[in-house]
Design an enzyme around this catalytic site. Sequence first.
Site, mmCIF file in Angstrom:
data_model
loop_
_atom_site.group_PDB
_atom_site.id
_atom_site.type_symbol
_atom_site.label_atom_id
_atom_site.label_comp_id
_atom_site.label_asym_id
_atom_site.label_seq_id
_atom_site.Cartn_x
_atom_site.Cartn_y
_atom_site.Cartn_z
ATOM 1 N N LYS A 14 0.957 -1.126 -0.019
ATOM 2 C CA LYS A 14 0.135 -0.216 -0.034
ATOM 3 C C LYS A 14 0.973 1.366 0.133
ATOM 4 O O LYS A 14 2.194 1.213 0.262
ATOM 5 C CB LYS A 14 -0.904 0.010 1.065
ATOM 6 C CG LYS A 14 0.005 -0.029 2.568
ATOM 7 C CD LYS A 14 0.219 1.359 3.078
ATOM 8 C CE LYS A 14 0.911 1.084 4.400
ATOM 9 N NZ LYS A 14 1.768 2.172 4.864
ATOM 10 N N VAL A 108 10.958 -4.340 2.116
ATOM 11 C CA VAL A 108 10.877 -4.990 3.722
ATOM 12 C C VAL A 108 11.295 -3.483 4.356
ATOM 13 O O VAL A 108 12.144 -2.930 3.888
ATOM 14 C CB VAL A 108 11.999 -5.895 4.105
ATOM 15 C CG1 VAL A 108 12.223 -6.071 5.659
ATOM 16 C CG2 VAL A 108 11.724 -7.137 3.228
ATOM 17 N N GLY A 110 9.852 -0.967 4.611
ATOM 18 C CA GLY A 110 10.017 0.339 3.454
ATOM 19 C C GLY A 110 8.574 1.049 3.433
ATOM 20 O O GLY A 110 8.604 2.100 2.585
ATOM 21 N N MET A 112 5.708 0.094 3.027
ATOM 22 C CA MET A 112 4.572 -0.201 2.388
ATOM 23 C C MET A 112 3.694 -1.594 2.699
ATOM 24 O O MET A 112 3.100 -1.998 2.042
ATOM 25 C CB MET A 112 5.318 -0.379 0.969
ATOM 26 C CG MET A 112 5.755 0.665 0.187
ATOM 27 S SD MET A 112 6.483 0.285 -1.355
ATOM 28 C CE MET A 112 5.255 -0.244 -2.162
ATOM 29 N N ALA A 113 3.940 -1.610 3.819
ATOM 30 C CA ALA A 113 3.146 -2.743 4.720
ATOM 31 C C ALA A 113 3.385 -4.181 4.217
ATOM 32 O O ALA A 113 2.356 -4.862 4.032
ATOM 33 C CB ALA A 113 1.581 -2.529 4.699
ATOM 34 N N GLY A 114 4.617 -4.345 3.906
ATOM 35 C CA GLY A 114 4.890 -5.683 3.110
ATOM 36 C C GLY A 114 4.599 -6.808 4.253
ATOM 37 O O GLY A 114 4.213 -7.770 3.994
ATOM 38 N N GLY A 115 5.165 -6.560 5.604
ATOM 39 C CA GLY A 115 4.755 -7.573 6.482
ATOM 40 C C GLY A 115 3.438 -7.821 6.992
ATOM 41 O O GLY A 115 2.913 -8.947 7.203
ATOM 42 N N SER A 116 2.788 -6.743 6.929
ATOM 43 C CA SER A 116 1.270 -6.786 6.900
ATOM 44 C C SER A 116 0.595 -7.554 6.033
ATOM 45 O O SER A 116 -0.342 -8.359 6.219
ATOM 46 C CB SER A 116 0.625 -5.502 7.070
ATOM 47 O OG SER A 116 1.295 -4.875 8.188
ATOM 48 N N ALA A 117 1.145 -7.445 4.617
ATOM 49 C CA ALA A 117 0.499 -8.056 3.655
ATOM 50 C C ALA A 117 0.693 -9.659 3.779
ATOM 51 O O ALA A 117 -0.303 -10.446 3.552
ATOM 52 C CB ALA A 117 1.047 -7.628 2.231
ATOM 53 N N ASP A 149 -1.830 -2.208 9.962
ATOM 54 C CA ASP A 149 -2.077 -2.177 8.464
ATOM 55 C C ASP A 149 -2.635 -3.310 8.109
ATOM 56 O O ASP A 149 -2.936 -3.498 6.773
ATOM 57 C CB ASP A 149 -0.667 -1.890 7.818
ATOM 58 C CG ASP A 149 -0.251 -0.403 8.119
ATOM 59 O OD1 ASP A 149 -1.109 0.548 8.264
ATOM 60 O OD2 ASP A 149 0.987 -0.205 8.014
HETATM 61 O O1 C5P Z 1 0.460 -1.792 14.552
HETATM 62 P P1 C5P Z 1 1.968 -2.072 14.291
HETATM 63 O O2 C5P Z 1 2.373 -3.167 14.874
HETATM 64 O O3 C5P Z 1 2.067 -1.993 12.836
HETATM 65 O O4 C5P Z 1 2.605 -0.740 14.657
HETATM 66 C C1 C5P Z 1 4.073 -0.763 15.072
HETATM 67 C C2 C5P Z 1 4.376 0.370 15.862
HETATM 68 O O5 C5P Z 1 4.285 1.698 15.133
HETATM 69 C C3 C5P Z 1 3.573 0.557 17.210
HETATM 70 O O6 C5P Z 1 4.122 -0.240 18.138
HETATM 71 C C4 C5P Z 1 3.595 1.887 17.627
HETATM 72 O O7 C5P Z 1 4.969 2.337 17.936
HETATM 73 C C5 C5P Z 1 3.432 2.569 16.331
HETATM 74 N N1 C5P Z 1 2.095 3.056 15.652
HETATM 75 C C6 C5P Z 1 1.878 4.273 16.231
HETATM 76 N N2 C5P Z 1 0.656 4.448 16.055
HETATM 77 C C7 C5P Z 1 -0.282 3.999 15.001
HETATM 78 C C8 C5P Z 1 0.440 2.804 14.351
HETATM 79 C C9 C5P Z 1 1.780 2.442 14.659
HETATM 80 O O8 C5P Z 1 2.366 4.690 17.305
HETATM 81 N N3 C5P Z 1 -1.295 4.356 14.623
#
Ligand code: C5P
Length: 318
Positions: A14, A108, A110, A112-117, A149
């Site tokens: 994304k 990776v 980057g 672009m949410a690769g791990g989330s994909a 994501d």
């Molecule tokens: O949800 P995710 O694991 O992708 O988020 C990784 C880190 O990014 C969170 O632990 C937080 O430190 C930060 N984050 C944030 N606010 C968001 C999304 C992510 O602070 N809305």
Amino acid sequence: MSMVRSVRASAPGKVNIALRVGGVRSDGFHPLDTIFEALDLRDDVEARLADELSMSIRGLGEDLPVDESNLVIRAAQLLKERYGSRTGLDIAPEDLGAQLTVTKRIPVAGGMAGGSADAAATLVALNELWMLGLSGAELHECAAELGSDVPFSLLGGLARGTSRGEELQSLSSNQTHGWVMLINPHGLSTPAVFREFDALGLGHGQVPDTAAVTDVLAGPTTGSEHRALLGSVLANDLEEPARSLRSDVATIIDTIRAHIAAGVLGAHAVMLSGSGPTIAVLAEPTNLDSLSGRLGKLFPELTPVVATGPVRGTHLVR
Ligand code: C5P
């Protein structure tokens, strides 16, 4: 329903066309108002029935961990623990296993949410392989637990995300957006960028809204007129902290912006992608190859990757 031994799911990367960020919440997350666009740069996860849970990675990211610190394994464990008892297979829930092969094309670390994909593709593949019969709402709930994501990777298309990005509302648009994504060899950690956002004292009061972008997406313009107008309203509040952490990112964005302002690049706009360090250049879909060649020459340290969106979310590949 007959038993299948192997299934494959494909999930999109994304770009955030707009990413507005508010002050940090008590749970450590930041409230967002964001517009996600799914790109035709996709990762695949192939799942085969096995006695244990294991994973391997092909393509990009071959040196990433393949243990519980990988979101793919966490997604598989979450499904197994919470919904394993629903399996339609003649296997005890605790014995459900799978060998997961991730083919990575999304950069990776980057932005672009690769791990989330990969996590989204794992949920969809294992729901089918293990015959769990989860609803869309149940998949979404698992996705939101795994990361902010992941729900959008499931949904795809164009969507507005609020809260920490997991509350989604689909947006319709029949316009195509062309992007050259400039991949940086050195990743940038999302938590570090949000921490720098706090350290710089950014984000207080209400989250700035994304109305300027949603108005263009819902508005009457089409084709290149639409893309030029969209380019004038792109906004990413994580650009400032990313620039503060990485002077190379700041220099590249400034150089491209100056070229665009001078009308010599044939692109509409440049922005940081998500939490970076990938930089996204919005352009005409017919101009992507030549733009990518020019950007590659200007910045030999970066890898340009061409993408278009919006595209569909995570789905099984038959
Ligand atoms: O949800 P995710 O694991 O992708 O988020 C990784 C880190 O990014 C969170 O632990 C937080 O430190 C930060 N984050 C944030 N606010 C968001 C999304 C992510 O602070 N809305």
